[in-house]
Design a protein around this motif. Structure first.
Motif, mmCIF file in Angstrom:
data_model
loop_
_atom_site.group_PDB
_atom_site.id
_atom_site.type_symbol
_atom_site.label_atom_id
_atom_site.label_comp_id
_atom_site.label_asym_id
_atom_site.label_seq_id
_atom_site.Cartn_x
_atom_site.Cartn_y
_atom_site.Cartn_z
ATOM 1 N N UNK A 70 0.832 -1.209 0.000
ATOM 2 C CA UNK A 70 0.000 0.000 0.000
ATOM 3 C C UNK A 70 0.861 1.252 0.000
ATOM 4 N N UNK A 71 1.946 1.233 0.755
ATOM 5 C CA UNK A 71 2.848 2.401 0.784
ATOM 6 C C UNK A 71 3.405 2.679 -0.608
ATOM 7 N N UNK A 72 3.831 1.627 -1.293
ATOM 8 C CA UNK A 72 4.470 1.804 -2.602
ATOM 9 C C UNK A 72 3.477 2.060 -3.728
ATOM 10 N N UNK A 73 2.209 1.714 -3.521
ATOM 11 C CA UNK A 73 1.212 1.950 -4.564
ATOM 12 C C UNK A 73 0.444 3.256 -4.380
ATOM 13 N N UNK A 74 0.172 3.634 -3.140
ATOM 14 C CA UNK A 74 -0.688 4.781 -2.877
ATOM 15 C C UNK A 74 0.092 6.081 -2.635
ATOM 16 N N UNK A 75 1.186 6.007 -1.901
ATOM 17 C CA UNK A 75 1.889 7.230 -1.533
ATOM 18 C C UNK A 75 2.561 7.943 -2.709
ATOM 19 N N UNK A 76 3.073 7.247 -3.746
ATOM 20 C CA UNK A 76 3.647 8.004 -4.877
ATOM 21 C C UNK A 76 2.666 8.972 -5.522
ATOM 22 N N UNK A 77 1.365 8.621 -5.539
ATOM 23 C CA UNK A 77 0.373 9.533 -6.121
ATOM 24 C C UNK A 77 0.139 10.743 -5.230
ATOM 25 N N UNK A 78 0.253 10.577 -3.928
ATOM 26 C CA UNK A 78 -0.009 11.664 -2.992
ATOM 27 C C UNK A 78 1.232 12.537 -2.793
ATOM 28 N N UNK A 79 2.403 11.912 -2.763
ATOM 29 C CA UNK A 79 3.637 12.661 -2.489
ATOM 30 C C UNK A 79 4.373 13.083 -3.750
ATOM 31 N N UNK A 80 3.993 12.509 -4.895
ATOM 32 C CA UNK A 80 4.630 12.821 -6.162
ATOM 33 C C UNK A 80 6.137 12.532 -6.076
ATOM 34 N N UNK A 81 6.957 13.490 -6.536
ATOM 35 C CA UNK A 81 8.406 13.257 -6.574
ATOM 36 C C UNK A 81 9.023 13.142 -5.191
ATOM 37 N N UNK A 82 8.373 13.721 -4.178
ATOM 38 C CA UNK A 82 8.917 13.665 -2.832
ATOM 39 C C UNK A 82 8.953 12.242 -2.295
ATOM 40 N N UNK A 83 8.149 11.355 -2.857
ATOM 41 C CA UNK A 83 8.203 9.953 -2.441
ATOM 42 C C UNK A 83 9.594 9.385 -2.660
ATOM 43 N N UNK A 84 10.211 9.758 -3.810
ATOM 44 C CA UNK A 84 11.543 9.254 -4.122
ATOM 45 C C UNK A 84 12.627 10.117 -3.492
ATOM 46 N N UNK A 85 12.346 11.373 -3.296
ATOM 47 C CA UNK A 85 13.325 12.226 -2.599
ATOM 48 C C UNK A 85 13.494 11.749 -1.161
#
Length: 210
Positions: free
Chosen positions: A110-125
């Motif tokens: 869920x973290x890897x599927x849902x949070x990238x949409x909410x955090x955008x690039x900051x997920x990877x930063x």
């Protein structure tokens, strides 16, 4: 001969029973090797990108380069505690393994599927993928090896949290920079008293001429 759904179900049940029988009759070392292979394979498939980018940091000239060693050190810790201890909890209930393991795996997914949409690039930063990594490892280990083995390997699994770079970049590196600045200031003041070197102009007192 016609194939009916009932016959397919019966064939599948027979195959399942046969594989279960072979699994029970297999030597313990064979079962362990298969479990370890499946465990490592699932981890590499699910987190191949995160692990590859983490290993790429080993070539960087920065304190964060050592984060690439965290999975390898955790694997070594797991190997050291591979044998069951006498004080290990006597839990042999596979339902408990699934009840504990599946939510851990689903949390990481869920973290890897849902949070990238909410955090955008900051997920990877912020490398949230590496934060979810220990949860996924714990879940897979619980399903494959059981809750007893995960409790035995709690140190190795907990050690994986050290691969998350955000605490280092937000706190430890700032503290390290403060210590470095303080050291350079003290060194600059010292060379004014003990004439062994001279700060080079324009270097922000970071380069000295001896």
């Amino acid at each position: 001969m016609s194939v009916t759904p009932a016959s397919l179900v019966g064939t599948a049940q027979n195959w399942r029973s046969e594989w279960q029988r072979r699994w029970r009759e297999a030597a313990p070392i064979t079962r362990t090797r298969i479990q370890v292979g499946v465990f490592i394979g699932v981890i590499l498939v699910a987190y191949h990108y995160s692990l590859s980018t983490l290993l790429q940091t080993l070539d960087l000239e920065t304190p964060l380069a050592y984060l690439g060693l965290v999975p390898l050190i955790a694997l070594g810790l797991a190997a050291l505690r591979s044998r069951p201890a006498d004080t290990e909890p006597r839990i042999y209930d596979r339902q408990v393994d699934y009840i504990v393991g599946m939510p851990l795996m689903l949390t990481a997914v869920a973290i890897n599927l849902l949070l990238p949409k909410r955090l955008s690039a900051m997920f990877w930063v912020w490398r949230i993928d590496l934060l979810s990594f220990p949860f996924f490892v714990a879940g897979v280990a619980t399903v494959i090896f059981g809750i007893r083995a995960v409790w035995r390997q709690r140190l190795a699994i907990g050690y994986l949290f050290l691969a998350w770079p955000l605490p280092y970049t937000d706190y430890f590196l700032k503290e390290l920079n403060a210590v470095t600045t303080l050291t350079l200031r003290a060194l600059t003041d010292l060379v004014h008293v003990i004439r062994v070197a001279t700060p080079i102009a324009g270097s922000s007192s970071q380069v000295f001429s001896i």
